[in-house]
Write an enzyme that holds these catalytic residues in place. Structure first.
Site, mmCIF file in Angstrom:
data_model
loop_
_atom_site.group_PDB
_atom_site.id
_atom_site.type_symbol
_atom_site.label_atom_id
_atom_site.label_comp_id
_atom_site.label_asym_id
_atom_site.label_seq_id
_atom_site.Cartn_x
_atom_site.Cartn_y
_atom_site.Cartn_z
ATOM 1 N N ASP A 1 39.921 58.197 70.811
ATOM 2 C CA ASP A 1 38.669 58.184 71.556
ATOM 3 C C ASP A 1 38.742 56.980 72.481
ATOM 4 O OD1 ASP A 1 36.121 57.959 72.535
ATOM 5 O OD2 ASP A 1 35.130 57.777 70.577
ATOM 6 N N ASP B 1 25.076 64.152 72.272
ATOM 7 C CA ASP B 1 25.965 62.985 72.370
ATOM 8 C C ASP B 1 25.413 61.988 73.382
ATOM 9 O OD1 ASP B 1 27.988 61.155 72.741
ATOM 10 O OD2 ASP B 1 29.546 62.614 73.220
ATOM 11 N N GLU C 1 34.497 65.175 74.413
ATOM 12 C CA GLU C 1 33.996 64.386 73.287
ATOM 13 C C GLU C 1 33.056 65.191 72.372
ATOM 14 O OE1 GLU C 1 32.627 60.910 75.339
ATOM 15 O OE2 GLU C 1 34.675 60.335 75.822
ATOM 16 N N LYS D 1 36.607 52.523 82.137
ATOM 17 C CA LYS D 1 36.544 53.986 82.069
ATOM 18 C C LYS D 1 35.662 54.550 83.177
ATOM 19 C CE LYS D 1 35.334 57.656 78.778
ATOM 20 N NZ LYS D 1 34.941 57.908 77.380
#
Lengths: 170, 616
Positions: B27, B205, B183, B86
Site C-alpha cells: 500500500d 474509503d 485500494e 503521491k
C-alpha cells in the site's frame, strides 16, 4: 457476426434466465481471466485478454434487455442493420412528451414528471409484447420498428431519471 | 558407510524443491506505506526490524549521500525532506495549486512536475521508487529472499498517468508488478478472503486526501466491482482545514504566515484525534485558550460528510441498487476513525459498519492476498477479481466535445470500437486526442494522449471510415488503435500520458537507481566494517587493561598497540577495504594474546571447579 448467446452458452431468446447467465459468465471468467494466465507465455496472455474482453461485452449486452433484443434481431437478420422508418404519430407523441417534460422540469412539478414516466413505461411494455410476437413470427422489419421505438422510450425514461436524481441531490 | 540421498524417482536431485513464490502486497500511501504477505488466505503486515508496521511516506534527499526513507528520513537533519509525493505522481506543474513544504519545477519537456532537492531535481516517481525499495527490503529480510512479484494499490480514482507513474516507480525499484489494484477493491478482497465476507458490500474509503466508494459483489471466490465513485479532492485533511479555520475565527488570532497556518493545522489534527476518544479537546493558540467538543466537530465536518454520502448514493444508483440490497459496509482509511464518520455511514445504510480489520492496514492485506493468488500460490477455492475502470475514456470530436468510447464502471479487460469519418474533402490525416473523464467538454476532462493517423487516401468528406479501438487490460492500462477501413491504413499507441515519463527517462532512472544501489551497498559495507573494527578495538582495549601487563611482554604489547592505532585512524576514513585489512591484521596479531587469555581463563575456571569439587 459474433453470437453472444453461444459465447456464453445461453439459449437464443428475447427473455433469459438471469441467474443462469450470471453463472455462465462466472464460469467462463474463472477459466479465461488474464489473472489465470499471469505466468503464461505472451501469446496465451493476449488470447486471455481478448477472450475476456469479449466475455465482458457479451455479458453486458445479454444482461441489458434492450441491447439483448437488438443483438437477437441482428443475429436473425444475418447481421444486417437497417434504420427503420418510425410511424409519424409515434414521433409526434415523443415530441410532445419531451415538451411536457421540459415544462414540468421548469415548474418543478414532480407529479407531472411521474405521470410522464408512467406513460412512457406503459408504452414501452406494450412494445415489448409486440416485439416478442414479431420475433416469434420472424417479422424482422416490424421488430426493428419496435426496437427503435423502445430506444426512444428508454432514452426518455433515462432523462426522467436524471432529472429526478438532480432533485434528489439538491 | 554410504549415505543415500533421498529423492523421488525421476526428480533428479532432492535439492530441487519447488519453492513457494514470494509475493507481497504494497500500500503506497500518501502519508504512510506498508507491505504485507499472505499465505493460504491469511495476510499479515510485515514490520521493520524495530516492529514498526507503518513506513512514513517520507524521503530525505542529500547532496552527497543516499536518500533516507521513512522514520530515518524524519529523524535526520539537512537535505530536502519530501512528503506527500503521491499527490504529484503523473501531474504537471499547473495541476499543483496548494502549498508544499518544498519547491517544484517544471520538467524540461513540460512533462511531470519535479521536486527541487539538494540532490538536484527529483521526479515524484523516484520518490515512490525509494519508498518501494525500502518496503521490498523489509519484505526480503522478513521472508528470507528476493521478491518474485508485488501487487501495488492505487486510489480507485487514479487516472492513466498516475497509474503508469506508479508502475514506473516499481520498475525503478526493481520490482515485478503483478497488478495495480484499486485500494477499495483491495480492502474488499481482504474482507472477502480473510474474513470470508459475502454479499453486496459497500467499501467506504476516506483517506487523508481522497474519498473512494466502491460497490462490490463478493460471491464464492469471485469478487466483482459493480461500481465505483468518489471525490479525489476530499479527505481527512479537509477536516483539519475546517477545524483550523474555525479556531482562527474563534481565537481572533492573526495568522500571517504559511508556517503559522501549518502549526494551526497540526493543532487542529491533534484536537480531531483527541475527539476520537474524548468528548472535548483543549486548544491553545498564542494567548488564546479554547476547546472543541464533539458537537462542534460534527457541525464542522458534516457538510464534508454529506458530500461523501452523496457519492455513496450515486454509486448505488449507478449499480441500480437500493440501500436495502447492501449486506455490509466496510470502513477503510484512517479518517474513518472519527466517530462521526461511522455514525453518518451507519445512518445512511442502516447497519453498523465493519472495521474488524485495521482501517490503516486492510488495503495492504488485500493486496497481499491478491499477490499470492497472482503469483500462482493456489489454495482452496479459486478466487477471481473482476475490476472496473473508474473513469470514462473517449476521444475529442468536432467542437471540443468528449465522445465516450468506454464508459466508466465497464468491467475490465474491455475492448470497444467506434467509427469516425473525415470532416474535409481530400483529408489525408486525422488527429486523435484521447481523454479521460465524465464531462461533456474535453476542456473539463483530462488529456491522456494524442496521435495521428496518416496516409488516408483522399476522399470526399464523410467517406473515410476510421475505426478507433480502445483496449483496456486487466491493469486498467489503455491501448488505442485507429484504422481506416477502406484502405487498411493503421496506427496504434500504447497511451503515454501527457504527464507520464518517456521510456528513456524510466531507463535512465533505473540505471541511476542501480548505481545508487551499488553506492548504497558500499556505504552500508563501510558502516558495517567501521562498527566491527570499533567493537574489536574496544574489546582489545579492555583486554589489554585487564591482562596486558601479565600476559604480554613490552615488544608484543607495542606491536599490538601500533596495529590498534592504525586501525583506529582508518575508521575515520571512508576506505572500507583498508578497515577490513587492518581489522584482519589486528585479529592475527592478537590471536596469540587471545589464546593466552583463554588458557588463563580455563586455568582459573578449572581452579574454581576444583575448589567446588572439593567442597562437594
Amino acid at each position: 457476426m459474433l453470437n453472444y448467446f453461444s459465447l456464453l452458452d445461453m439459449p437464443v431468446a428475447v427473455d433469459l434466465d438471469r441467474a443462469l447467465l450470471d453463472l455462465q459468465y462466472r464460469e467462463q471468467q474463472l477459466r479465461w481471466h488474464p489473472d489465470r494466465f499471469a505466468a503464461a507465455p505472451a501469446a496465451e496472455r493476449q488470447q486471455a485478454l481478448q477472450r475476456t474482453s469479449l466475455l465482458n461485452d457479451a455479458y453486458l449486452v445479454l444482461k441489458t434487455p434492450l441491447r439483448r433484443a437488438e443483438h437477437l434481431v441482428e443475429l436473425l437478420g444475418d447481421g444486417v442493420t437497417h434504420n427503420a422508418r418510425l410511424p409519424i404519430d409515434f414521433l409526434e407523441q415523443q415530441l410532445s412528451a419531451r415538451e411536457s417534460l421540459e415544462s414540468a422540469a421548469e415548474a418543478h412539478d414532480r407529479q407531472a414528471v411521474e405521470v410522464l414516466r408512467k406513460t412512457a413505461e406503459a408504452s414501452a411494455s406494450e412494445r415489448w409484447s409486440r416485439l416478442r410476437e414479431q420475433i416469434a413470427e420472424h417479422d424482422l422489419s416490424s421488430a426493428r420498428v419496435s426496437l427503435q421505438e423502445l430506444q426512444f422510450l428508454h432514452k426518455f425514461v433515462e432523462e426522467v431519471e436524471r432529472l429526478e436524481e438532480r432533485w434528489l441531490d439538491s | 558407510m554410504v549415505l543415500f540421498s533421498i529423492a523421488e524417482p525421476g526428480q533428479g536431485s532432492a535439492r530441487q524443491v519447488v519453492r513457494r513464490k514470494r509475493a507481497v502486497g504494497i500500500d503506497l500511501g500518501t502519508t504512510n506505506s506498508l507491505v504485507a504477505v499472505a499465505k493460504e488466505g491469511r495476510a499479515r503486515v510485515l514490520p521493520d526490524a524495530h516492529g514498526n508496521r507503518l513506513l512514513p511516506s517520507l524521503v530525505r534527499f542529500f547532496e552527497d549521500a543516499v536518500p533516507l526513507v521513512g522514520d530515518q528520513a524524519l529523524a535526520a537533519d539537512g537535505g530536502t525532506l519530501v512528503s506527500s509525493s503521491k499527490r504529484l505522481l503523473g501531474r504537471g506543474l499547473s495541476d499543483i495549486n496548494y502549498p508544499l513544504p518544498y519547491a517544484l519545477q517544471a520538467a524540461d519537456d513540460g512533462g511531470m512536475v519535479q521536486i527541487r532537492t539538494e540532490a538536484g531535481p527529483v521526479s515524484p516517481v523516484q520518490v515512490g521508487a525509494e519508498i518501494l525499495k525500502t518496503l521490498a527490503g523489509r519484505a526480503e529480510a522478513a521472508l528470507g529472499g528476493s521478491i518474485d512479484g508485488v501487487v501495488i494499490t492505487v486510489p480507485a480514482y487514479f487516472d492513466e498517468a498516475q497509474r503508469q507513474s506508479t508502475q514506473a516507480a516499481a520498475r525503478i525499484a526493481g520490482l515485478n508488478v503483478l497488478r495495480l489494484l484499486s485500494e477499495p477493491t483491495a480492502a474488499a478482497v481482504a474482507y472477502g478472503l480473510d474474513q470470508r465476507l459475502t454479499g453486496t458490500v459497500v467499501i467506504y474509503d476516506l483517506g487523508g486526501g481522497t474519498f473512494d466508494v466502491s460497490l462490490m459483489r463478493l460471491d464464492q471466490g469471485v469478487f466483482t466491482v459493480v461500481a465505483t465513485g468518489g471525490n479525489s479532492a476530499l479527505g481527512g485533511d479537509d477536516f483539519d482545514r475546517v477545524i483550523a479555520d474555525w479556531l482562527l475565527q474563534e481565537s481572533g488570532q492573526p495568522c500571517g504566515t504559511k508556517e503559522d497556518y501549518r502549526l494551526l493545522l497540526q493543532q487542529a489534527r491533534a484536537a480531531k484525534h483527541q475527539l476520537s476518544t474524548a468528548e472535548q479537546a483543549r486548544v491553545q493558540i498564542g494567548s488564546w485558550q479554547g476547546s472543541l467538543d464533539r458537537a462542534k466537530l460534527q457541525q464542522l465536518i458534516d457538510p464534508l460528510l454529506d458530500q461523501t454520502l452523496l457519492a455513496c448514493r450515486r454509486v448505488l444508483r449507478d449499480a441500480g441498487l437500493q440501500v436495502g440490497d447492501i449486506s455490509d459496509v466496510v470502513l477503510v482509511g484512517g479518517s474513518t476513525r472519527t466517530p462521526r464518520v461511522r455514525e453518518r455511514v451507519k445512518q445512511l445504510f442502516g447497519r453498523e459498519p465493519l472495521s474488524s480489520l485495521d482501517p490503516d492496514e486492510v488495503v495492504a492485506l488485500g493486496a497481499a492476498l491478491q499477490a499470492d493468488l497472482l503469483v500462482g500460490n493456489k489454495y482452496g477455492d479459486a478466487a477471481l477479481l473482476l475490476d472496473v475502470i473508474p473513469l470514462s475514456l473517449g476521444i475529442e470530436t468536432m467542437g471540443g466535445l468528449m465522445e465516450r468510447i468506454v464508459p466508466r464502471n465497464s468491467t475490465i479487460p474491455v475492448v470497444r470500437a467506434q467509427e469516425f469519418t473525415t470532416f474535409k474533402d481530400g483529408q489525408t490525416a486525422m488527429s486523435l486526442h484521447v481523454y479521460q473523464g465524465e464531462r461533456e467538454l474535453v476542456s473539463d476532462c483530462r488529456s491522456l494522449a494524442r496521435f495521428d493517423l496518416r496516409g488516408i487516401p483522399p476522399m470526399v468528406a464523410g467517406a473515410a471510415r476510421v475505426r478507433v479501438t480502445f483496449q483496456v487490460d486487466a491493469d486498467g492500462l489503455l491501448q488505442v488503435q485507429a484504422e481506416e477501413l477502406t484502405s487498411g491504413v493503421k496506427n496504434s499507441v500504447v497511451v503515454k500520458p501527457s504527464f507520464g515519463l518517456e521510456e528513456t527517462q524510466i531507463a535512465a532512472m533505473i540505471r541511476s537507481s542501480m548505481e545508487s544501489a551499488a553506492l548504497d551497498k558500499a556505504q552500508r559495507s563501510l558502516r558495517e566494517r567501521r562498527v566491527e573494527a570499533l567493537r574489536h578495538l574496544e574489546a582489545l582495549h579492555a583486554a589489554l587493561q585487564q591482562d596486558g601487563a601479565t600476559l604480554l611482554d613490552d615488544d608484543e604489547r607495542s606491536v599490538l598497540e601500533r596495529a590498534m592505532r592504525e586501525l583506529d585512524a582508518a575508521t575515520v576514513g571512508t576506505d572500507a577495504r583498508l578497515i577490513e585489512t587492518l581489522t584482519e591484521q589486528l585479529n592475527a596479531l592478537s590471536r596469540d594474546f587471545a589464546g593466552r587469555r583463554m588458557d588463563a581463563g580455563i586455568r582459573a575456571a578449572l581452579a574454581g571447579q576444583q575448589i567446588d569439587a572439593i567442597g562437594e
